[in-house]
Design a protein around this motif. Structure first.
Motif, PDB file in Angstrom:
ATOM      1  N   GLY A  43      -2.451   2.683 -21.672  1.00  0.00           N
ATOM      2  CA  GLY A  43      -1.384   3.649 -21.423  1.00  0.00           C
ATOM      3  C   GLY A  43      -1.272   4.069 -19.970  1.00  0.00           C
ATOM      4  O   GLY A  43      -0.838   5.179 -19.674  1.00  0.00           O
ATOM      5  N   LEU A  44      -1.667   3.202 -19.057  1.00  0.00           N
ATOM      6  CA  LEU A  44      -1.616   3.499 -17.624  1.00  0.00           C
ATOM      7  C   LEU A  44      -0.575   2.637 -16.915  1.00  0.00           C
ATOM      8  O   LEU A  44      -0.758   2.229 -15.767  1.00  0.00           O
ATOM      9  N   ASP A  45       0.530   2.361 -17.582  1.00  0.00           N
ATOM     10  CA  ASP A  45       1.555   1.462 -17.042  1.00  0.00           C
ATOM     11  C   ASP A  45       2.093   1.903 -15.691  1.00  0.00           C
ATOM     12  O   ASP A  45       2.469   1.078 -14.867  1.00  0.00           O
ATOM     13  N   GLU A  46       2.121   3.226 -15.432  1.00  0.00           N
ATOM     14  CA  GLU A  46       2.667   3.715 -14.161  1.00  0.00           C
ATOM     15  C   GLU A  46       1.790   3.339 -12.969  1.00  0.00           C
ATOM     16  O   GLU A  46       2.242   3.346 -11.828  1.00  0.00           O
ATOM     17  N   LEU A  47       0.522   2.964 -13.202  1.00  0.00           N
ATOM     18  CA  LEU A  47      -0.371   2.571 -12.109  1.00  0.00           C
ATOM     19  C   LEU A  47      -0.233   1.102 -11.725  1.00  0.00           C
ATOM     20  O   LEU A  47      -0.627   0.709 -10.630  1.00  0.00           O
ATOM     21  N   ALA A  48       0.297   0.291 -12.620  1.00  0.00           N
ATOM     22  CA  ALA A  48       0.342  -1.160 -12.404  1.00  0.00           C
ATOM     23  C   ALA A  48       1.019  -1.576 -11.097  1.00  0.00           C
ATOM     24  O   ALA A  48       0.490  -2.427 -10.384  1.00  0.00           O
ATOM     25  N   PRO A  49       2.150  -0.993 -10.714  1.00  0.00           N
ATOM     26  CA  PRO A  49       2.774  -1.433  -9.463  1.00  0.00           C
ATOM     27  C   PRO A  49       1.985  -1.046  -8.208  1.00  0.00           C
ATOM     28  O   PRO A  49       2.219  -1.575  -7.139  1.00  0.00           O
ATOM     29  N   HIS A  50       1.055  -0.113  -8.341  1.00  0.00           N
ATOM     30  CA  HIS A  50       0.315   0.398  -7.187  1.00  0.00           C
ATOM     31  C   HIS A  50      -1.099  -0.150  -7.096  1.00  0.00           C
ATOM     32  O   HIS A  50      -1.881   0.310  -6.267  1.00  0.00           O
ATOM     33  N   CYS A  51      -1.437  -1.112  -7.937  1.00  0.00           N
ATOM     34  CA  CYS A  51      -2.820  -1.577  -8.015  1.00  0.00           C
ATOM     35  C   CYS A  51      -2.850  -3.087  -8.163  1.00  0.00           C
ATOM     36  O   CYS A  51      -2.012  -3.672  -8.843  1.00  0.00           O
ATOM     37  N   LEU A  61     -15.750  -5.156  -9.800  1.00  0.00           N
ATOM     38  CA  LEU A  61     -14.332  -5.458  -9.807  1.00  0.00           C
ATOM     39  C   LEU A  61     -13.741  -4.714  -8.617  1.00  0.00           C
ATOM     40  O   LEU A  61     -13.857  -3.495  -8.526  1.00  0.00           O
ATOM     41  N   THR A  62     -13.130  -5.436  -7.680  1.00  0.00           N
ATOM     42  CA  THR A  62     -12.571  -4.816  -6.480  1.00  0.00           C
ATOM     43  C   THR A  62     -11.063  -4.723  -6.627  1.00  0.00           C
ATOM     44  O   THR A  62     -10.391  -5.733  -6.848  1.00  0.00           O
ATOM     45  N   LEU A  63     -10.541  -3.503  -6.504  1.00  0.00           N
ATOM     46  CA  LEU A  63      -9.114  -3.250  -6.643  1.00  0.00           C
ATOM     47  C   LEU A  63      -8.542  -2.721  -5.340  1.00  0.00           C
ATOM     48  O   LEU A  63      -9.177  -1.937  -4.648  1.00  0.00           O
ATOM     49  N   LYS A  64      -7.335  -3.148  -5.043  1.00  0.00           N
ATOM     50  CA  LYS A  64      -6.590  -2.610  -3.901  1.00  0.00           C
ATOM     51  C   LYS A  64      -5.535  -1.675  -4.470  1.00  0.00           C
ATOM     52  O   LYS A  64      -4.770  -2.056  -5.359  1.00  0.00           O
ATOM     53  N   SER A  67      -2.626   4.192  -2.719  1.00  0.00           N
ATOM     54  CA  SER A  67      -2.872   5.551  -2.237  1.00  0.00           C
ATOM     55  C   SER A  67      -4.171   6.091  -2.812  1.00  0.00           C
ATOM     56  O   SER A  67      -4.689   5.579  -3.799  1.00  0.00           O
ATOM     57  N   ALA A  68      -4.662   7.152  -2.205  1.00  0.00           N
ATOM     58  CA  ALA A  68      -5.896   7.781  -2.677  1.00  0.00           C
ATOM     59  C   ALA A  68      -5.692   8.420  -4.047  1.00  0.00           C
ATOM     60  O   ALA A  68      -6.621   8.452  -4.856  1.00  0.00           O
ATOM     61  N   ALA A  69      -4.490   8.889  -4.316  1.00  0.00           N
ATOM     62  CA  ALA A  69      -4.215   9.494  -5.627  1.00  0.00           C
ATOM     63  C   ALA A  69      -4.339   8.457  -6.737  1.00  0.00           C
ATOM     64  O   ALA A  69      -4.909   8.729  -7.797  1.00  0.00           O
ATOM     65  N   VAL A  70      -3.820   7.269  -6.482  1.00  0.00           N
ATOM     66  CA  VAL A  70      -3.951   6.185  -7.467  1.00  0.00           C
ATOM     67  C   VAL A  70      -5.421   5.805  -7.615  1.00  0.00           C
ATOM     68  O   VAL A  70      -5.908   5.594  -8.728  1.00  0.00           O
ATOM     69  N   GLY A  71      -6.148   5.745  -6.499  1.00  0.00           N
ATOM     70  CA  GLY A  71      -7.573   5.428  -6.542  1.00  0.00           C
ATOM     71  C   GLY A  71      -8.348   6.442  -7.357  1.00  0.00           C
ATOM     72  O   GLY A  71      -9.240   6.079  -8.133  1.00  0.00           O
ATOM     73  N   GLN A  72      -8.022   7.711  -7.215  1.00  0.00           N
ATOM     74  CA  GLN A  72      -8.701   8.761  -7.975  1.00  0.00           C
ATOM     75  C   GLN A  72      -8.393   8.628  -9.461  1.00  0.00           C
ATOM     76  O   GLN A  72      -9.267   8.798 -10.295  1.00  0.00           O
ATOM     77  N   ILE A  98     -12.920   0.417  -4.975  1.00  0.00           N
ATOM     78  CA  ILE A  98     -11.509   0.661  -4.662  1.00  0.00           C
ATOM     79  C   ILE A  98     -11.287   0.577  -3.164  1.00  0.00           C
ATOM     80  O   ILE A  98     -12.009   1.198  -2.385  1.00  0.00           O
ATOM     81  N   ARG A  99     -10.277  -0.172  -2.774  1.00  0.00           N
ATOM     82  CA  ARG A  99      -9.855  -0.275  -1.376  1.00  0.00           C
ATOM     83  C   ARG A  99      -8.454   0.328  -1.290  1.00  0.00           C
ATOM     84  O   ARG A  99      -7.537  -0.114  -1.973  1.00  0.00           O
ATOM     85  N   ILE A 100      -8.312   1.323  -0.439  1.00  0.00           N
ATOM     86  CA  ILE A 100      -7.009   1.970  -0.282  1.00  0.00           C
ATOM     87  C   ILE A 100      -6.289   1.307   0.878  1.00  0.00           C
ATOM     88  O   ILE A 100      -6.715   1.397   2.020  1.00  0.00           O
ATOM     89  N   ARG A 101      -5.194   0.658   0.551  1.00  0.00           N
ATOM     90  CA  ARG A 101      -4.382  -0.033   1.557  1.00  0.00           C
ATOM     91  C   ARG A 101      -2.912   0.189   1.225  1.00  0.00           C
ATOM     92  O   ARG A 101      -2.362  -0.488   0.372  1.00  0.00           O
ATOM     93  N   PRO A 102      -2.278   1.143   1.890  1.00  0.00           N
ATOM     94  CA  PRO A 102      -0.861   1.412   1.613  1.00  0.00           C
ATOM     95  C   PRO A 102      -0.006   0.200   1.934  1.00  0.00           C
ATOM     96  O   PRO A 102      -0.306  -0.570   2.852  1.00  0.00           O
ATOM     97  N   ASN A 103       1.062   0.046   1.168  1.00  0.00           N
ATOM     98  CA  ASN A 103       2.011  -1.029   1.434  1.00  0.00           C
ATOM     99  C   ASN A 103       2.774  -0.718   2.712  1.00  0.00           C
ATOM    100  O   ASN A 103       3.015   0.431   3.038  1.00  0.00           O
TER     101      ASN A 103
END
Length: 157
Positions: A43-51, A61-64, A67-72, A98-103
């Motif tokens: 149920g976390l579909d809203e995170l998919a475009p940001h991760c 597992l390394t994720l990009k 934003s920090a909010a998505v990472g949290q 988690i690696r925070i790298r803004p588009n």
């Protein structure tokens, strides 16, 4: 120094580096699909475009993320995500990095958003003061109206 001869196409296509790249590309596609399926099931579909999955090695597992909010948010759901990946992925992951790298598109939109959020003009302030005065009782009403009159007089000067 002598120049090297160009490689033939057969040498390039049969090279180990090209094979490694092809393998990584295949794994990358599988990882992204696995992440989308995981988010959908949890149920976390809203995170998919940001991760996006960068790497899936044995311990992590390394994720990009964008934003920090998505990472949290990912960190709060870490246990459920790891459980999903442990049951569906070949290398078992015990933790998420988690690696925070803004588009780049987000970075270029930030100054535009800041410009759009300009301070209210004095006429907006006067209007809001008068609206608030209408809601208040005396003596606050007369003080707010006096303040609004002061601002409107400053605008005309």
């Amino acid at each position: 120094m002598a120049r090297r001869r160009p490689k033939k196409l057969d040498q390039l296509l049969g090279s180990q580096r090209l094979q490694q790249f092809a393998d990584y590309s295949e794994h990358y596609t599988q990882w992204q699909q696995l992440l989308r399926d995981c988010f959908s099931q949890l149920g976390l579909d809203e995170l998919a475009p940001h991760c996006e999955v960068i790497q899936l090695n044995a311990p992590s597992l390394t994720l990009k993320v964008s934003s920090a909010a998505v990472g949290q948010r990912i960190k709060t759901e870490q246990g459920r995500i790891i459980t999903y990946f442990q049951t569906h992925a070949t290398p078992v992951a015990d933790r998420i990095e988690i690696r925070i790298r803004p588009n780049r598109s987000q970075l270029s939109q930030a100054p535009q958003k800041a410009a759009a959020k300009q301070a209210p003009t004095e006429s907006d302030t006067v209007k809001k003061l008068r609206e608030q005065a209408a809601l208040c009782e005396e003596p606050l009403r007369s003080q707010l109206l006096a303040l609004a009159d002061k601002y409107s007089a400053d605008e005309t000067n």
